[in-house]
Enzyme design. Structure first.
Site, short mmCIF file in Angstrom:
data_model
loop_
_atom_site.label_atom_id
_atom_site.label_comp_id
_atom_site.label_asym_id
_atom_site.label_seq_id
_atom_site.Cartn_x
_atom_site.Cartn_y
_atom_site.Cartn_z
N HIS A 126 0.76 -1.31 0.20
CA HIS A 126 -0.50 -0.40 0.08
C HIS A 126 0.97 1.50 -0.17
O HIS A 126 0.19 2.29 -0.08
CB HIS A 126 -1.16 -0.10 1.32
CG HIS A 126 -2.46 -0.92 0.67
ND1 HIS A 126 -3.67 -0.23 1.35
CD2 HIS A 126 -2.22 -1.75 0.34
CE1 HIS A 126 -4.31 -1.12 1.00
NE2 HIS A 126 -3.65 -2.42 -0.15
N ASP A 127 1.91 1.59 0.44
CA ASP A 127 2.16 2.36 0.88
C ASP A 127 3.62 2.59 -1.09
O ASP A 127 3.20 3.33 -1.50
CB ASP A 127 4.23 2.42 1.02
CG ASP A 127 4.69 3.17 1.40
OD1 ASP A 127 4.52 4.94 1.16
OD2 ASP A 127 6.17 3.16 1.20
N VAL A 130 0.32 3.70 -4.01
CA VAL A 130 -0.02 5.41 -3.87
C VAL A 130 1.76 6.00 -3.86
O VAL A 130 2.42 6.04 -2.62
CB VAL A 130 -0.25 5.29 -1.81
CG1 VAL A 130 -1.03 6.49 -2.20
CG2 VAL A 130 -1.83 4.29 -2.09
N GLY A 132 4.58 5.87 -4.83
CA GLY A 132 5.74 5.41 -4.57
C GLY A 132 6.03 4.65 -3.06
O GLY A 132 4.91 4.97 -2.57
N ASP A 134 7.79 5.40 -0.66
CA ASP A 134 8.62 6.98 -0.51
C ASP A 134 7.96 6.72 0.98
O ASP A 134 8.56 8.18 1.92
CB ASP A 134 7.60 8.25 -0.89
CG ASP A 134 6.40 8.27 -0.81
OD1 ASP A 134 5.82 7.09 -0.53
OD2 ASP A 134 6.41 9.76 -0.78
N SER A 136 5.46 6.53 2.39
CA SER A 136 4.15 7.69 3.22
C SER A 136 3.33 7.55 3.82
O SER A 136 2.48 8.54 4.61
CB SER A 136 3.69 8.24 1.77
OG SER A 136 3.08 7.58 0.84
N PRO A 225 -7.76 -0.90 -5.58
CA PRO A 225 -8.13 -1.34 -5.80
C PRO A 225 -9.20 -1.15 -4.57
O PRO A 225 -8.93 -1.85 -3.68
CB PRO A 225 -8.01 -2.81 -6.25
CG PRO A 225 -6.92 -2.86 -6.58
CD PRO A 225 -6.15 -1.45 -5.96
N HIS A 255 -1.92 -13.90 -1.52
CA HIS A 255 -2.87 -13.55 -0.56
C HIS A 255 -3.11 -15.24 -0.31
O HIS A 255 -3.88 -15.85 0.69
CB HIS A 255 -4.15 -13.17 -1.21
CG HIS A 255 -4.70 -12.41 -1.14
ND1 HIS A 255 -5.50 -10.88 -2.54
CD2 HIS A 255 -3.85 -11.27 -0.58
CE1 HIS A 255 -5.33 -10.23 -2.25
NE2 HIS A 255 -4.53 -10.16 -1.69
N ASP A 308 2.25 -20.70 -1.00
CA ASP A 308 2.59 -21.04 -2.35
C ASP A 308 1.59 -21.53 -2.78
O ASP A 308 0.39 -20.26 -3.25
CB ASP A 308 2.47 -22.84 -1.45
CG ASP A 308 0.54 -22.66 -0.60
OD1 ASP A 308 -0.22 -21.97 -0.22
OD2 ASP A 308 1.11 -24.18 0.58
C1 HEM Z 1 -5.84 -7.42 -6.84
C2 HEM Z 1 -5.61 -6.04 -5.80
C3 HEM Z 1 -5.58 -6.48 -4.15
C4 HEM Z 1 -7.04 -6.21 -3.74
C5 HEM Z 1 -7.93 -5.88 -4.50
C6 HEM Z 1 -6.26 -6.04 -2.58
C7 HEM Z 1 -7.22 -6.88 -0.90
C8 HEM Z 1 -7.04 -6.52 -0.27
C9 HEM Z 1 -7.76 -7.25 1.23
C10 HEM Z 1 -9.61 -6.95 1.07
C11 HEM Z 1 -7.47 -7.80 2.34
C12 HEM Z 1 -7.95 -8.18 3.57
C13 HEM Z 1 -7.98 -6.98 4.43
C14 HEM Z 1 -8.44 -6.88 5.78
O1 HEM Z 1 -9.44 -7.52 5.91
O2 HEM Z 1 -7.52 -6.94 6.81
C15 HEM Z 1 -5.84 -8.50 1.58
C16 HEM Z 1 -5.09 -8.32 2.17
C17 HEM Z 1 -3.65 -9.07 2.27
N1 HEM Z 1 -3.30 -8.48 0.84
FE1 HEM Z 1 -3.99 -7.81 -0.83
N2 HEM Z 1 -5.01 -6.82 -2.21
C18 HEM Z 1 -4.45 -6.94 -3.07
C19 HEM Z 1 -3.48 -7.46 -3.78
C20 HEM Z 1 -2.53 -7.86 -3.11
C21 HEM Z 1 -1.04 -7.47 -3.71
C22 HEM Z 1 -0.51 -7.07 -4.56
C23 HEM Z 1 -0.14 -7.92 -2.35
C24 HEM Z 1 1.02 -8.04 -1.67
C25 HEM Z 1 1.96 -8.54 -3.33
C26 HEM Z 1 -1.16 -8.58 -1.33
C27 HEM Z 1 -1.41 -8.43 -0.02
C28 HEM Z 1 -1.57 -8.91 0.66
C29 HEM Z 1 -1.54 -9.78 2.26
C30 HEM Z 1 -0.61 -10.11 2.56
C31 HEM Z 1 -3.13 -9.68 2.85
C32 HEM Z 1 -3.15 -10.19 3.93
C33 HEM Z 1 -2.99 -8.82 5.63
C34 HEM Z 1 -3.34 -9.64 6.59
O3 HEM Z 1 -2.75 -10.34 7.67
O4 HEM Z 1 -2.61 -8.64 7.47
N3 HEM Z 1 -2.00 -8.04 -1.76
N4 HEM Z 1 -5.73 -7.24 0.39
#
Ligand code: HEM
Length: 380
Positions: A126-127, A130, A132, A134, A136, A225, A255, A308
């Protein structure tokens, strides 16, 4: 390796509408492991990765000569001599223990609470998306006012944790080598370490990022998104950042670890029209966990702490916890990429490393741009 940041900005965000609890949920029994908020066995498999990580950090001196030639961007050298790109071993001369300090503190923290690892991965993502990479997202105070920073946006504030660990890393690094190590690089190192802890092979993080001077919550919503963003919208957001469709699908495999808060899951599972195509037993499983809205749900029900490719199988058989993962699984181009990645753990990990390095280069500030913050919470 050097790389200029790309001129982009964007994101994926999390829609977080609080909907009523699912009333029938608590009656359901489930065939899935009960892993809500609890450590899992696959965590133990990562000891070997951690050891490798520490060793790698202690001996990362490959580019020490290059750094000496270029100078550091801290007060040790005039900023106009600063290198303009990212460089491996950037801190070798002026703060040789920088990565080691980050790694050790992160490992200590994850022993106490392993759920912070995925959160730090999300923090970094998320850094970068948004404005870059940095740092922020770490700011609590800027001239624009403390209630308008990225950290306090609706997408970040309720869900992302791990800030305190990063602040503590910075405090230790300031004590060790003041004014040298940027918060943005600390975040990039910590992200790598959290991924390695979850089973990603270790990789070198080119450094030299400098810290941004502003942070606005309004930039988050425009660049990340939402839970209801359609597949094409997600693809376009990543495309604006210079990340291809394949990069995005590869990164979305993150995920495979971590959790979603029930508040983000309930809107879908409490609306029959939205979960009609989901595996019904999985819907029951999610409903039973989210009977308590304060719970969290593992994004991968079987190996929630291990990076995995089996997460793609979950997406492909209608068991994605998050709607965007489901939307991508149903998009024909994304679906084809997921199917290819699904059976190829080693291939995916290699691609993941390449993609996460690329993400870590988005719009980075280097050379005389930005600053090295004294405290990650505030601009100097
Ligand atoms: C494709 C678009 C993506 C969307 C819409 C999205 C959305 C989300 C959402 C809604 C959650 C759950 C947050 C919560 O309820 O606490 C989540 C968790 C997570 N996302 Fe994504 N994500 C996306 C892409 C990514 C990418 C690219 C990464 C990293 C390379 C990532 C890594 C993670 C991780 C590791 C979690 C678990 C966080 C935790 O356990 O606290 N996500 N994401």
């Amino acid at each position: 390796m050097a790389a200029r940041g790309r001129m982009i900005a964007a994101t994926f965000v999390v829609c977080s509408l609080i909907l009523p609890l699912v009333s029938s949920a608590s009656k359901t029994t489930t065939p899935y492991p009960n892993v809500v908020n609890s450590p899992s066995d696959d965590l133990k498999q990562n000891t070997e990765h951690q050891t490798r990580l520490l060793l790698d950090n202690e001996s990362s001196d490959e580019n020490a000569n290059e750094i000496e030639a270029n100078g550091d961007v801290s007060e040790a050298e005039p900023v106009e001599n600063a290198p303009q790109g990212l460089i491996e071993g950037f801190y070798q001369k002026h703060c040789p223990r920088a990565e080691q300090i980050v790694t050790e503190l992160l490992m200590k923290t994850l022993q106490r609470d392993h759920t912070l690892g995925p959160s730090i991965v999300r923090l970094f993502t998320h850094d970068c998306l948004v404005k870059g990479c940095d740092a922020s997202i770490l700011l609590e105070n800027t001239p624009e006012g403390q209630f308008k920073v990225e950290k306090n946006s609706a997408i970040n504030k309720p869900f992302i944790r791990g800030y305190e660990v990063i602040y503590e890393m910075k405090a230790q690094l300031e004590a060790e080598c003041p004014g040298i190590v940027s918060c943005a690089d600390i975040l990039a190192f910590a992200n790598r370490d959290a991924l390695v802890h979850a089973g990603v092979p270790t990789y070198k993080v080119a450094a030299g990022r400098r810290d941004g001077l502003s942070s606005l919550a309004t930039n988050v919503m425009n660049n990340v998104p939402l839970l209801n963003t359609p597949a094409q919208g997600i693809i376009e957001i990543f495309d604006r950042k210079g990340l291809t469709l394949e990069d995005m699908i590869v990164l979305d495999g993150a995920h495979s670890i971590g959790r979603a808060h029930c508040v983000n899951v309930i809107p879908r599972i409490s609306d029959e029209s939205k979960c009609r195509e989901m595996d019904p037993s999985y819907v029951d499983h999610l409903r039973s966990i989210c009977a308590n809205i304060n719970n969290t749900v593992p994004l991968d029900p079987v190996t929630p702490n291990k990076m995995d490719v089996r997460i793609y199988d979950e997406f492909l058989i209608n068991r994605a916890v998050l709607p965007p993962d489901d939307a991508l699984a149903k998009d024909s181009n994304s679906n084809a990429i997921m199917k290819k990645l699904a059976g190829d753990q080693e291939g995916w990990l290699a691609k993941f490393v390449t993609a996460v390095i690329k993400m870590g280069e988005i719009e980075v500030l280097t050379g005389d741009k930005g600053e090295i913050r004294k405290d990650c919470r505030a601009v100097n």
